[in-house]
Design an enzyme around this catalytic site. Structure first.
Site, mmCIF file in Angstrom:
data_model
loop_
_atom_site.group_PDB
_atom_site.id
_atom_site.type_symbol
_atom_site.label_atom_id
_atom_site.label_comp_id
_atom_site.label_asym_id
_atom_site.label_seq_id
_atom_site.Cartn_x
_atom_site.Cartn_y
_atom_site.Cartn_z
ATOM 1 N N TYR A 1 -5.864 -10.052 6.476
ATOM 2 C CA TYR A 1 -6.277 -9.188 5.373
ATOM 3 C C TYR A 1 -5.447 -8.794 4.497
ATOM 4 C CZ TYR A 1 -9.240 -5.400 3.175
ATOM 5 O OH TYR A 1 -9.689 -4.659 2.514
ATOM 6 N N LYS B 1 -8.890 -12.860 4.417
ATOM 7 C CA LYS B 1 -9.387 -12.022 3.516
ATOM 8 C C LYS B 1 -8.496 -11.648 2.245
ATOM 9 C CE LYS B 1 -12.108 -7.760 3.263
ATOM 10 N NZ LYS B 1 -12.343 -6.457 3.677
#
Length: 306
Positions: free
Chosen positions: A136, A164
């Protein structure tokens, strides 16, 4: 390792609290069931939107267990990131033991590690925990960007299967997509307002804040885009535009917690240092939600590819 198809909509769930700041597990499970019925492709508890930074390690695990218990047909990807590798590894191992299907790992915040430190951090966890893992990248929260070279290097690990993207840099995101096409690796939007543009350059879906509030419409938008129906996807993107903007007038998850209180039985309670949405924005948010209720999304529209 269990494979997960990281395609579609994965709401980054809020963590509801009682007025005394205890976790409201009944509401949490009701939220999970509602999202599953709406057609989402997976659930992501205890990420940034789930106030991971204000939960104890035991509470992390309890939230993951509660969400797993509530649903029957969608994967649960647990947020297990931390600002130090040892703690992130412990959270990841405990989430795996609890039955999580995958992991979402924010890059270490505050420490600002070098790119080689990021590679070592993620590889340490991926070597130890045999679950699909999503890297992420959210530099606005962590103070450090995961560079494309680093993302590509990590994508070679069999357990690191997603990225992400919440950098806001569409050029960088497109580069990661281009350079990982030969890997079993998915790029997911971490910014609702950029989900449609990201899909246009190869992203496979979204880990979404707005998906908590408007799961059917979010699934419809993403499903249309993935099917190549950009006319329909653009129309839904613009329908959701005011919501995308209003959900970020203050720090996430402040606005979405207020939105969930309007739409569900949840209380608008956050743990300090987060505070309730300012009064000046509450009326605006309520109006946006009311406007969306005037529109309808059919079950066929809401179907997101699995």
């Amino acid at each position: 390792m269990t494979d997960i198809d990281f395609t579609g909509v994965f709401p980054a769930m809020t963590t509801p609290f009682h007025d005394d700041e205890r976790i409201d597990f009944d509401q949490l499970q009701a939220d999970a069931r509602r999202l599953e019925r709406a057609g989402v492709d997976g659930l992501v508890p205890v990420g940034s939107t789930g106030e991971s930074a204000t939960l104890t390690h035991d509470e992390h695990v309890e939230v993951v267990e509660a969400v797993i218990e509530a649903v029957s047909d969608v994967p649960v990807i647990a947020g297990t990131g931390s600002n130090n590798t040892r703690e992130a590894l412990e959270l990841s191992e405990r989430a795996a033991d609890a039955g999580a299907d995958g992991l979402l790992l924010i890059s270490p915040y505050y420490n600002k590690p070098e790119q080689r430190g990021l590679v070592e951090h993620y590889r340490t966890i991926a070597d130890a925990v045999d679950l699909p893992q999503i890297v992420y990248n959210v530099p606005s929260r962590t103070g450090r960007n995961i560079e494309p070279d680093t993302a590509v290097e990590l994508a070679a690990h069999e357990n690191i299967t997603g990225y992400k993207a919440a950098s806001g840099d569409l050029g960088q995101i497109g580069e990661v997509v281009e350079r990982t096409q030969g890997e079993d690796f998915s790029v997911l939007s971490g910014d609702d307002a950029l989900t449609l543009p990201m899909i246009s350059v190869g992203a496979t879906g979204t880990i979404s804040v707005a998906g908590n509030v408007e799961p059917e419409r979010t699934c419809a938008m993403v499903g249309a885009a993935l099917d190549g129906d950009y006319e329909r996807a653009r129309a839904l993107h613009h329908e959701l535009g005011d919501l995308f903007r209003t959900l970020f007038v203050e720090t996430n998850p402040i606005p979405v917690t207020e939105a969930m209180a309007i739409r569900t039985d949840a209380a608008p309670v956050l743990r300090p240092p987060l505070t309730r949405l300012s009064e000046e924005y509450r009326e605006e948010l309520a109006a946006v939600l009311e406007g969306l209720e005037d529109e309808t999304v059919t079950e066929a529209d809401a179907a997101s590819p699995r």
